[in-house]
Design an enzyme around this catalytic site. Structure first.
Site, short mmCIF file in Angstrom:
data_model
loop_
_atom_site.label_atom_id
_atom_site.label_comp_id
_atom_site.label_asym_id
_atom_site.label_seq_id
_atom_site.Cartn_x
_atom_site.Cartn_y
_atom_site.Cartn_z
N LYS A 1 -3.26 2.93 -11.24
CA LYS A 1 -2.11 2.32 -11.21
C LYS A 1 -1.89 1.39 -12.69
CE LYS A 1 -1.31 -1.76 -8.66
NZ LYS A 1 -0.73 -2.49 -9.87
N GLU B 1 7.16 -4.77 -6.75
CA GLU B 1 6.94 -6.12 -6.33
C GLU B 1 7.87 -7.28 -6.78
OE1 GLU B 1 3.04 -7.12 -8.11
OE2 GLU B 1 3.24 -9.48 -7.64
O1 KIV Z 1 -3.53 -6.50 -8.80
C1 KIV Z 1 -2.92 -6.36 -7.57
O2 KIV Z 1 -3.49 -6.98 -6.54
C2 KIV Z 1 -1.77 -5.69 -7.44
C3 KIV Z 1 -0.94 -5.85 -6.25
C4 KIV Z 1 -0.18 -7.34 -6.39
C5 KIV Z 1 0.27 -5.10 -6.08
O3 KIV Z 1 -0.98 -4.99 -8.41
#
Ligand code: KIV
Length: 268
Positions: free
Chosen positions: A116, A185
């Site tokens: 991600k 988010e």
């Molecule tokens: O790092 C994380 O926990 C996240 C979430 C807030 C989606 O990116």
């Protein structure tokens, strides 16, 4: 009882197509990976939020790629069925596509099934390069914690028409570049719902209302362990004296049934 299969990207896409909600939680170690997996969580996100809830920092910025590799390895050891996403931390992809590729390779070798990364149009070349090389990518738009200082704090994103249209264009570009999932988010419920319908990839919300294809929360928020005032979108699932296992099962059940989040209580 049906045998539970390992989660796959194909299955996640199918869930998006059929409207089955995806339950995602952050996870940072092997014990919780086992517990969350057994409770039926579909996706474990080894989030760089560990910089705050594990390391005690006030932002996610100090987290290093070495630390993310370590925690991803821990989670992979405890997990059996869930899909694992490894977060690319601040400073591990902003400088160049090459650095981003090298960092992503490290997370995949540590046991992640997908990486991600945060940000809009400027991340498109990296998303494309990762997707072309067979590394599944989850994009992250709206409030992006690695840009907390540029964004002026924890604020809802995409409220004004122009900001909403920019967010929509970014989401479309990232999906076209090969992103296979999107986290939204702190985005208004209506906008998040529209994007969920428009995009062909699963959209997972955190503070983005009930109309997303799935929900993610930071595990320590769900268990009310942080000791700090929680944002509106968080709910304490331990309330009522449940065990940790039951609290996580309740999260899964309520996400799947559409009971959580309740827009009147948790939406924007
Ligand atoms: O790092 C994380 O926990 C996240 C979430 C807030 C989606 O990116």
């Amino acid at each position: 009882m049906n045998e539970r299969h390992r989660m796959t990207l194909h299955r996640l896409k199918q869930m998006h197509a059929t409207g089955e909600k995806i339950a995602m939680l952050t996870c940072y170690d092997a014990v919780f990976a086992r517990l969350l997996d057994e409770a039926g969580v579909d996706v474990l996100l080894v989030g760089d939020s560990l910089g705050m809830v594990i390391q005690g920092n006030s932002t996610t910025l100090p987290v290093s790629i070495d630390q993310m590799v370590y925690h991803t390895e821990c989670v992979a050891r405890g997990n059996r069925h869930a899909w694992i996403i490894g977060d690319l931390p601040f400073g591990s992809y902003q400088q160049s596509v090459e650095l981003g590729l090298a960092s992503a390779v490290r997370l995949m070798q540590a046991g992640a099934h997908m990486v991600k990364l945060e940000g809009g149009g400027w991340t498109v070349p990296l998303v494309r390069a990762l997707a072309e090389r067979g590394i599944p990518v989850c994009a992250h738009l709206g409030f992006t914690p690695q840009s907390v200082f540029a964004l002026g704090g924890y604020r809802i994103q995409g409220r004004a028409e122009e900001a909403a249209s920019e967010l929509r264009i970014n989401a479309q570009q990232l999906a076209a570049a090969g992103a296979a999932m999107l986290v939204l988010e702190l985005v208004p419920t209506v906008l998040a719902g529209e994007l969920t319908k428009e995009l062909a990839i699963p959209v997972i919300g955190i503070g983005a209302g009930s109309r997303c294809g799935g929900q993610v929360l930071v595990l320590h928020d769900l268990l009310n362990l942080t000791g700090s005032r929680q944002p509106r979108f968080v709910r304490n699932f331990l309330e009522g004296g449940l065990s940790v296992q039951d609290a996580v099962r309740r999260f899964v059940t309520e996400v799947k049934s559409g009971q959580f989040p309740n827009d009147a209580l948790h939406g924007y």
